[in-house]
Design a protein around this motif. Structure first.
Motif, short mmCIF file in Angstrom:
data_model
loop_
_atom_site.label_atom_id
_atom_site.label_comp_id
_atom_site.label_asym_id
_atom_site.label_seq_id
_atom_site.Cartn_x
_atom_site.Cartn_y
_atom_site.Cartn_z
N ASN A 165 0.81 -1.19 0.06
CA ASN A 165 0.00 0.07 -0.15
C ASN A 165 0.81 1.24 -0.16
N ASP A 166 2.07 1.32 -0.19
CA ASP A 166 3.03 2.36 0.40
C ASP A 166 3.43 3.01 -0.95
N LEU A 207 -8.21 -3.65 3.78
CA LEU A 207 -9.36 -2.60 4.14
C LEU A 207 -10.72 -3.03 3.14
N HIS A 238 -15.06 9.09 -1.69
CA HIS A 238 -13.75 8.96 -1.98
C HIS A 238 -13.85 8.51 -3.24
N MET A 239 -13.10 8.95 -4.65
CA MET A 239 -13.08 8.34 -5.71
C MET A 239 -11.96 7.49 -6.17
N GLY A 240 -11.02 7.70 -5.43
CA GLY A 240 -9.78 6.66 -5.41
C GLY A 240 -10.15 5.24 -5.58
N GLU A 241 -9.23 4.37 -6.19
CA GLU A 241 -9.70 3.00 -6.27
C GLU A 241 -9.77 2.43 -4.83
N ARG A 270 -9.60 -0.90 -2.07
CA ARG A 270 -8.30 -1.88 -2.11
C ARG A 270 -8.57 -3.08 -3.12
N ARG A 320 -7.90 -2.05 -6.68
CA ARG A 320 -6.29 -2.24 -6.94
C ARG A 320 -5.86 -3.75 -7.07
N ILE A 321 -6.34 -4.59 -6.42
CA ILE A 321 -5.84 -5.77 -6.25
C ILE A 321 -6.21 -6.72 -7.67
N GLN A 341 -6.82 -4.98 -10.36
CA GLN A 341 -5.88 -4.46 -11.26
C GLN A 341 -4.62 -5.32 -11.50
#
Lengths: 230, 230
Positions: free
Chosen positions: B126-127, B151, B159-162, B164, B167-168, B170
């Motif tokens: 996540n960093d 999470l 919030h519009m960010g992806e 968790r 992201r996985i 992707q």
């Protein structure tokens, strides 16, 4: 310096109302940040057509470098920043985009990952490193970093992962790291030559190595970020 | 295969109660994930002494490779995963740690970033990528990926960010990517030879390319993750 940039924190739509600043009618779209480039291009094309823009996609070009050479405007959409940067290097367009924007004045719009790659490096992306790019150095249209989708710490959260502020502070523990502009969702940076202006509806938070963080309201002049000292 | 691993999602403390599984009294601590290695070592040393462990720190060793060669146990703490992995390569201990754990049965404990580097690669950290490591390939004590601090999506968030999960997903759009075990805070994986058991107080979520995600309760046998097919 002819550059004309619109660097948006989150999705395209939020930048839509500000597109007139770019003074361009045609856009070369770069869909590299998402896996399904055809679907992404279709979405972007539909959206931009309603705003009066014609859209070509870089992934449909036989020769990507030549497509950049004749672009009237460049729009790089969001998704995964590592995938995007690696694809830009794989198709050998990084230096050509830089040249077109910095020397020829071709307007550039980026959203999210497309904003990250416009800066000095992708070192302040929020994305997962799903592929390994040849470097974290990016197109370098501005000499600092941006953190898109910037999030304030939720003091009610019991989550133990680092806050966004802690992550950016870790970046500044490393040597010679430039300022990081935390662009909250709803905000964007307009760069015209050597002038930078914060636009949108939310404040931005500036992190500079060894200094206190500073909040800026929409409308603020952030031109000082364009000098080398930042 | 003699490996004995305790891979913890978040901070050391959560793994403290499970240290007996490692059957070791001495620990070589690796503080590379944080900038202030002295302070980090002091904190870890104090904490481990109350649990009855003696702690040496790798950053205090004149010869890091020799320090790994004589370690009775290895504990890699959390912080920034990119900084940690780059430092492990810079000090040339990646292969030596792998050999000690896999061949000599030296117990390994990792928390957060220290869990990421124990897996096949750091591609699901996540960093922020604050420094550029020579590769994302990691120590490879297990043949899959872990996402620590996993999470769940907060459906009330705007919030519009992806998320968790996105992201996985992707990551799994890329070719030949192995399973990702999402370890929520409070959970950890114990690996003894070819046996893997989920420990702690929270469920874990398993993401496998092209399959439905699966939830596992504490106590679940996850040994199938240790075979090459994952």
């Amino acid at each position: 310096m002819k550059r004309r940039l619109l660097l948006v924190s989150n999705s395209t739509l939020h930048g839509g109302g500000y597109l007139d600043h770019l003074k361009s009618r045609g856009m070369l779209f770069v869909p590299y940040a998402l896996h399904d480039r055809d679907a992404y291009t279709k979405t972007a094309r539909n959206k931009f057509q309603t705003l009066g823009y014609e859209v070509d996609s870089l992934h449909e070009a036989e020769d990507p470098v030549r497509a950049v050479r004749k672009a009237e405007g460049i729009f790089i959409g969001g998704g995964n920043t590592f995938r995007l940067l690696k694809s830009l290097y794989d198709s050998k367009v990084v230096m050509e985009i830089r040249k077109r924007v910095m020397e020829d004045g071709v307007p550039y719009m980026g959203s999210s990952a497309g904003t990250n790659v416009a800066t000095i490096s992708i070192s302040t992306t929020n994305d997962m490193p799903i592929v390994y790019p040849p470097t974290f150095a990016a197109i370098g249209l501005v000499p600092f970093n941006i953190n898109p989708h910037y999030l304030d710490h939720d003091s009610s959260s019991r989550h133990m992962g680092e806050t966004r502020e802690q992550r950016i502070t870790q970046y500044h523990e490393e040597a010679d790291t430039p300022s990081v502009l935390g662009l909250r969702e709803g905000s964007m940076l307009l760069v015209e030559g050597n002038k930078a202006t914060l636009l949108g509806t939310t404040k931005a938070r500036l992190f500079t190595r060894g200094k206190q963080t500073v909040e800026y309201d929409p409308g603020s002049d952030l031109s000082f970020l364009l000098t080398d000292a930042h």
